[in-house]
Design a protein around this motif. Structure first.
Motif, mmCIF file in Angstrom:
data_model
loop_
_atom_site.group_PDB
_atom_site.id
_atom_site.type_symbol
_atom_site.label_atom_id
_atom_site.label_comp_id
_atom_site.label_asym_id
_atom_site.label_seq_id
_atom_site.Cartn_x
_atom_site.Cartn_y
_atom_site.Cartn_z
ATOM 1 N N GLU A 100 0.817 -1.223 0.000
ATOM 2 C CA GLU A 100 0.000 0.000 0.000
ATOM 3 C C GLU A 100 0.855 1.280 0.000
ATOM 4 O O GLU A 100 0.355 2.362 -0.248
ATOM 5 N N GLU B 188 0.967 -1.785 -6.632
ATOM 6 C CA GLU B 188 -0.412 -1.294 -6.722
ATOM 7 C C GLU B 188 -1.357 -2.444 -7.095
ATOM 8 O O GLU B 188 -2.453 -2.573 -6.552
ATOM 9 N N PRO C 255 1.921 3.338 -4.454
ATOM 10 C CA PRO C 255 0.905 3.335 -5.518
ATOM 11 C C PRO C 255 1.497 3.586 -6.905
ATOM 12 O O PRO C 255 0.889 3.247 -7.912
#
Ligand SMILES: NC(=O)c1ccc[n+]([C@@H]2O[C@H](COP(=O)([O-])OP(=O)(O)OC[C@H]3O[C@@H](n4cnc5c(N)ncnc54)[C@H](OP(=O)(O)O)[C@@H]3O)[C@@H](O)[C@H]2O)c1
Length: 328
Positions: free
Chosen positions: A114, A123, A117
């Motif tokens: 997490e 991601e 991204p």
């Protein structure tokens, strides 16, 4: 219980298959190449042809399956992209598993997914975790760091052969784990209802920096490493250039992983609670020292044997040529 293992020809998948067979599970493997997977058949697994990127192949493979263990990921050498295999392929597998009434689904993610991204694989792992959580399946996500097996090609062989060891100028410490230990956690999940609909880190005993691994290999092999450092800035530039060309997207997506290494954030997590839930003893987990020690002592022994055989052959040859001394 019939298990379907996807990615069973891979580094981790083969250990999962081995462990499952040893523990008496009926194992079916979805494979792209029967030839490459012949060893799995010899171990006692059933092979079914299939490909995550061809969803129509998944339904037949899932017939009568109780649990799925997904250890697949796109190969850097393949034409299929990370998005096609790790996202679209996994969505198809999860949907097909729901349709087939699969009772358990084990998925391997990456620790700290997490936090990045902008890194495609991270991601995609995070999105797959969310997709699984909403699928209604009784899933377990195991978040991994790195595999000890990967260190042999990266450090062990080049150091033994006097070849350069390529490292990035900055690198985050990683809690490497032996894939045999990861397989133990994965198979254990199947018999523990308390691991359902939960996510756990599964990482090694401690995080190691690149320099620490090199020093350890040097000590165990008795050889000095020739280290070549690649500046992170250079890799970023190459990645940006590759994004201009469609053929370069796949490589660019992989190079994006250097951002994880450049962050300095360790790929590590506390494991006390995980060992408690899984009822496993941390003392049984292989340490990096013992893994590499075993590797180097095996190789050194082999090299000594080869040297001995070479000397014996030389001696025999010398005996067979009585005029050698006179001629030389
Ligand atoms: N390696 C690491 O350090 C690391 C770290 C954290 C997490 N993980 C995760 O751990 C899992 C296993 O990784 P690994 O390194 O063991 O993988 P790997 O050795 O690269 O093996 C990949 C496997 O996926 C299969 N595969 C690829 N594309 C496929 C497709 N389209 N359809 C069906 N199967 C396909 C491959 O089959 P073929 O033999 O036919 O190519 C192979 O069996 C992955 O989820 C990965 O993201 C790995």
């Amino acid at each position: 219980m019939t298990l379907l293992i996807v990615g069973a020809t891979g580094t981790l998948g083969r250990q999962v298959a081995r462990r499952a067979i040893d523990e008496g599970y009926k194992v079916r493997c979805l494979v792209r190449s029967q030839k490459k997977a012949a060893f799995l058949k010899e171990w006692g697994a059933e092979l079914v042809p299939g490909d995550l990127c061809y969803p129509q192949t998944l339904q037949a493979a899932l017939e009568g399956v109780t649990a799925v263990i997904d250890a697949a990921t796109s190969r850097p050498t393949d034409s299929q992209s990370i998005k096609q295999v790790d996202w679209e392929g996994k969505v198809s597998l999860i949907q097909a598993s729901v349709g087939a009434g699969v009772e358990r689904f084990i998925f391997f993610s990456i620790i700290n997914a997490e936090k990045y991204p902008e890194v495609p694989l991270m991601e995609i792992k995070r999105c797959t975790e969310l997709f699984l959580a909403e699928s209604g399946l009784n899933y377990t996500v195991l978040r991994l760091a790195g595999f000890m097996q990967g260190l042999i090609g990266q450090y062990g062989i080049p150091i033994l052969e006097g070849q350069p060891v390529w490292v990035t100028s900055e690198s985050s410490p990683i809690a490497y784990m032996d894939t045999q230990d990861i397989a133990r956690f994965a198979i254990r999940c199947l018999s523990l209802p308390e691991t359902q609909k939960r996510t756990f880190p599964v990482v090694g005993t401690r995080a190691w920096s690149t320099q620490e691994i090199i020093s350890l290999c040097e000590r165990l092999s008795g050889k000095e490493a020739k280290v070549t450092r690649m500046p992170i800035g250079l890799l970023r530039t190459v990645r940006r250039l590759l994004r201009f060309f469609q053929w370069g997207w796949n490589v660019a997506d992989r190079l994006a992983f250097t951002e994880v290494l450049a962050s300095g954030i360790p790929l590590d997590a506390p494991m006390e609670e995980v060992y408690r839930v899984f009822g496993l003893d941390p003392k049984d987990t292989t340490t990096l020292e013992s893994y590499l020690q075993e590797y180097f002592s095996r190789i050194m022994k082999k090299l000594k044997e080869l040297d001995y055989e070479k000397n014996q052959k030389k001696k025999k040859k010398e005996k067979r040529t009585p005029f050698k001394k006179a001629n030389s």
